[in-house]
Write a protein that holds these residues in place. Structure first.
Motif, short mmCIF file in Angstrom:
data_model
loop_
_atom_site.label_atom_id
_atom_site.label_comp_id
_atom_site.label_asym_id
_atom_site.label_seq_id
_atom_site.Cartn_x
_atom_site.Cartn_y
_atom_site.Cartn_z
N LEU A 110 0.80 -1.23 0.00
CA LEU A 110 0.00 0.00 0.00
C LEU A 110 0.84 1.28 0.00
O LEU A 110 0.52 2.23 -0.74
CB LEU A 110 -0.96 -0.01 1.19
CG LEU A 110 -2.14 -0.98 1.09
CD1 LEU A 110 -2.97 -0.95 2.37
CD2 LEU A 110 -3.02 -0.64 -0.11
N PRO A 111 1.93 1.38 0.80
CA PRO A 111 2.71 2.63 0.79
C PRO A 111 3.31 2.96 -0.58
O PRO A 111 3.63 4.13 -0.85
CB PRO A 111 3.80 2.38 1.83
CG PRO A 111 3.23 1.34 2.74
CD PRO A 111 2.42 0.46 1.85
N CYS A 112 3.51 1.93 -1.43
CA CYS A 112 4.07 2.19 -2.76
C CYS A 112 3.04 2.80 -3.70
O CYS A 112 3.40 3.33 -4.75
CB CYS A 112 4.59 0.88 -3.37
SG CYS A 112 5.86 0.07 -2.39
N MET A 113 1.78 2.72 -3.34
CA MET A 113 0.72 3.21 -4.22
C MET A 113 0.39 4.66 -3.89
O MET A 113 -0.73 5.00 -3.54
CB MET A 113 -0.52 2.33 -4.07
CG MET A 113 -0.26 0.87 -4.34
SD MET A 113 -1.74 -0.16 -4.10
CE MET A 113 -1.06 -1.80 -4.42
N ASN A 114 1.38 5.52 -4.00
CA ASN A 114 1.21 6.89 -3.55
C ASN A 114 0.43 7.77 -4.52
O ASN A 114 0.24 8.96 -4.27
CB ASN A 114 2.57 7.53 -3.25
CG ASN A 114 3.52 7.43 -4.42
OD1 ASN A 114 3.13 6.98 -5.50
ND2 ASN A 114 4.75 7.85 -4.22
N ALA A 122 -5.99 5.84 5.13
CA ALA A 122 -4.84 6.64 5.58
C ALA A 122 -4.02 7.18 4.41
O ALA A 122 -3.23 8.11 4.60
CB ALA A 122 -3.96 5.80 6.50
N LEU A 123 -4.19 6.60 3.23
CA LEU A 123 -3.46 7.09 2.06
C LEU A 123 -4.06 8.42 1.62
O LEU A 123 -5.24 8.49 1.25
CB LEU A 123 -3.53 6.07 0.92
CG LEU A 123 -2.92 4.69 1.19
CD1 LEU A 123 -3.18 3.75 0.02
CD2 LEU A 123 -1.43 4.82 1.45
N SER A 124 -3.30 9.45 1.64
CA SER A 124 -3.81 10.80 1.36
C SER A 124 -4.30 10.94 -0.07
O SER A 124 -5.16 11.77 -0.36
CB SER A 124 -2.72 11.84 1.64
OG SER A 124 -1.57 11.59 0.83
N SER A 125 -3.76 10.13 -0.98
CA SER A 125 -4.16 10.25 -2.39
C SER A 125 -5.52 9.63 -2.66
O SER A 125 -6.16 9.96 -3.67
CB SER A 125 -3.11 9.57 -3.28
OG SER A 125 -2.99 8.19 -2.95
N VAL A 126 -6.00 8.73 -1.80
CA VAL A 126 -7.26 8.02 -2.04
C VAL A 126 -8.43 8.97 -1.81
O VAL A 126 -8.54 9.59 -0.75
CB VAL A 126 -7.38 6.79 -1.12
CG1 VAL A 126 -8.78 6.19 -1.21
CG2 VAL A 126 -6.34 5.75 -1.51
N LYS A 176 -14.84 9.11 2.77
CA LYS A 176 -14.26 8.60 1.53
C LYS A 176 -14.93 7.31 1.06
O LYS A 176 -14.68 6.87 -0.06
CB LYS A 176 -12.76 8.33 1.73
CG LYS A 176 -11.89 9.55 1.91
CD LYS A 176 -10.43 9.15 1.99
CE LYS A 176 -9.51 10.35 2.14
NZ LYS A 176 -8.08 9.93 2.19
N VAL A 177 -15.76 6.71 1.88
CA VAL A 177 -16.36 5.42 1.57
C VAL A 177 -17.68 5.63 0.82
O VAL A 177 -18.54 6.40 1.25
CB VAL A 177 -16.60 4.59 2.84
CG1 VAL A 177 -17.28 3.27 2.51
CG2 VAL A 177 -15.28 4.34 3.56
#
Length: 484
Positions: free
Chosen positions: A119-123, A145-149, A168-169
């Motif tokens: 997941l951290p690689c999917m920035n 938690a991913l800011s880009s999502v 976000k859901v």
């Protein structure tokens, strides 16, 4: 290859993905790479570097095995690829790597943990789809938690252990009664958006329902039963939900529309009764789209599913009435399984041509209702095969190709056609083994030809048949009409 990279990027973007089919999940943003994109990606290194941004923009993990392969190999590849392109200033403004991740059939918490290191690689990840998955709190929290999502599309409600903000859901689910479940109320209270709501028993909806607010509601599906439904709640619900685009009246059990006539189709039903056509068809589904106003009468019919009855011989008259009653009709499903009359292909295509707004046409069991006269049909059959089922399916494929080509040229707004046809080994008696043809055809805007692949299924296996002007097939060869 003298074109600049920016222009090549725009050209490749145009043909990178297969067009989304009308029956795709309504809110899904997943895009499948086209064969043209795959071919370009192996042409040379310059095109490959551009194509990679589209090839890896959408990843679909359909099973836990896919995630394990991703865990084994992709972590290093993602890091190297991201590092490489970050220093390519020419491509940096065009970067679209890994925008969407679709996950399905993850049933255990152990399945989720495989994705945690990735997941951290999917920035640059913007959209996540969780289908046929239990939405566990820890995993959803890691994604949020991913800011880009920006959006996480779910089909099941997040479990009660998650107390975070759920704005976000986006939830696509079902309400089994007119009273929302406590879990759904809890999630809505945490900010979750409700993209689609299905109501079982809409006859119980009252004016109080029209006062409810569902954040993000775009689609409302009503599973109709034999009881009358008041739509007095639709006007206030529409006025407070500007995002609400579609309302579906679904009567697959054929109970509601036989007994009741909602105002949206009243003119069609009344005219069909006047012309003595009402016993020749059964309405199974009606899709509504918001008109210019806010009251229920301003919702117009944009989708219609019609099933013709056994004794019906008035298909041309019914379709004529459909075209005049529903001028904004975009999707038409025509099921002729119980129909007995036959029609000249040009006559039927001409009547469909009156539906001037039609974009999607579903044809169920239409081939046996077509007459071709003395027209010469290009035909295909399995190479070196004497199978009766193959020959029957090949003739149906050829006839449907001719018919859909004529329809496409008559209905200038038409984009796609869905084919579902079946027959028997001994068609005259309706007995013996069966054959099936299933698939999508796309209309080419330039010359209005149809192109696509339908799957032929029978006792001898599966084959893909290319329909259109070229009639190219895999596992099939062209034969003359006399060979049938």
């Amino acid at each position: 290859m003298s074109l600049p990279n920016e222009l090549l990027h725009s050209i490749i973007e145009y043909l990178a993905y297969i067009p989304k089919l009308p029956n795709s999940p309504s809110k899904s943003q997943f895009k499948c790479a086209s064969p043209e994109l795959l071919a370009l990606s192996v042409t040379n290194w310059r095109l490959r570097r551009i194509c990679l941004h589209f090839l890896f923009a959408n990843i679909n993990l359909r099973h836990i095995k896919d995630a394990r392969r991703l865990e084994d190999s992709s972590l290093v590849l993602f890091k190297k690829f991201t590092k490489y392109v970050m220093f390519d200033l020419l491509l940096l403004p065009l970067l679209t790597v890994l925008r969407l991740l679709a996950i399905a059939h993850f049933s255990r918490s152990e399945d989720d943990r495989i994705l945690y290191p990735i997941l951290p690689c999917m920035n640059r990840l913007e959209w996540v789809e969780l289908r046929f998955c239990s939405v566990r709190g820890d995993f959803l929290k890691a994604i949020l938690a991913l800011s880009s999502v920006s959006t996480v599309l779910v089909e099941q409600l997040p479990d009660a252990s998650l107390h975070d903000n759920l704005s976000k859901v986006l939830y696509e689910g079902t309400s089994t009664t007119t009273t929302l479940s406590p879990d759904l109320e809890r999630c809505l209270g945490q900010g979750m958006r409700l993209g689609r709501l299905e109501v079982l028993g809409p006859e119980l909806l009252d004016d109080d329902f029209g006062q409810r607010h569902f954040a993000g509601l775009e689609e409302l599906r009503l599973s109709m039963r034999r009881y009358p439904v008041s739509f007095s709640w639709l006007s206030p619900l529409s006025s407070t939900h500007s995002s609400l685009k579609e309302v579906w009246l679904i009567d697959d059990n054929r109970h509601y529309f036989r007994r009741h006539t909602p105002i949206f189709i009243s003119s069609f039903v009344e005219e069909s009764q006047r012309q003595d056509l009402s016993k020749n068809y059964i309405i199974k589904r009606v899709g509504l789209r918001r008109g210019t106003g806010q009251c229920s009468q301003d919702w117009c019919v944009m989708s219609l599913t019609i099933f013709t009855t056994f004794a019906s011989t008035s298909l041309l008259e019914i379709l004529t009435l459909v075209s005049t009653s529903f001028p904004n009709l975009e999707t038409l499903t025509l099921d002729l399984d119980s129909h007995k009359a036959t029609y000249d292909v040009d006559d039927l295509a001409a009547v469909l041509g009156r539906c001037s707004s039609l974009r999607v046409l579903y044809l169920h069991n239409v081939f046996k209702r077509l007459r071709f006269g003395s027209r010469c049909l290009p035909t295909v059959c399995r190479a070196n095969s004497t199978s009766t089922l193959d020959r029957l399916a090949a003739r149906a494929a050829s006839g449907l190709s001719m018919f859909t080509s004529r329809v496409a040229k008559k209905v200038l707004s038409l984009d796609t056609i869905y084919i579902y046809d079946m027959g028997y080994e001994y068609e005259k008696f309706g007995s013996g083994k069966r054959w099936y043809l299933v698939g999508w055809l796309h209309v080419l805007n330039g010359n209005r030809d149809v192109d696509g692949t339908v799957r032929c299924k029978n006792e001898s296996g599966l084959s893909d048949v290319r329909l259109g002007t070229k009639m190219i097939s895999r596992g099939f060869e062209t034969k003359s009409q006399e060979s049938l």
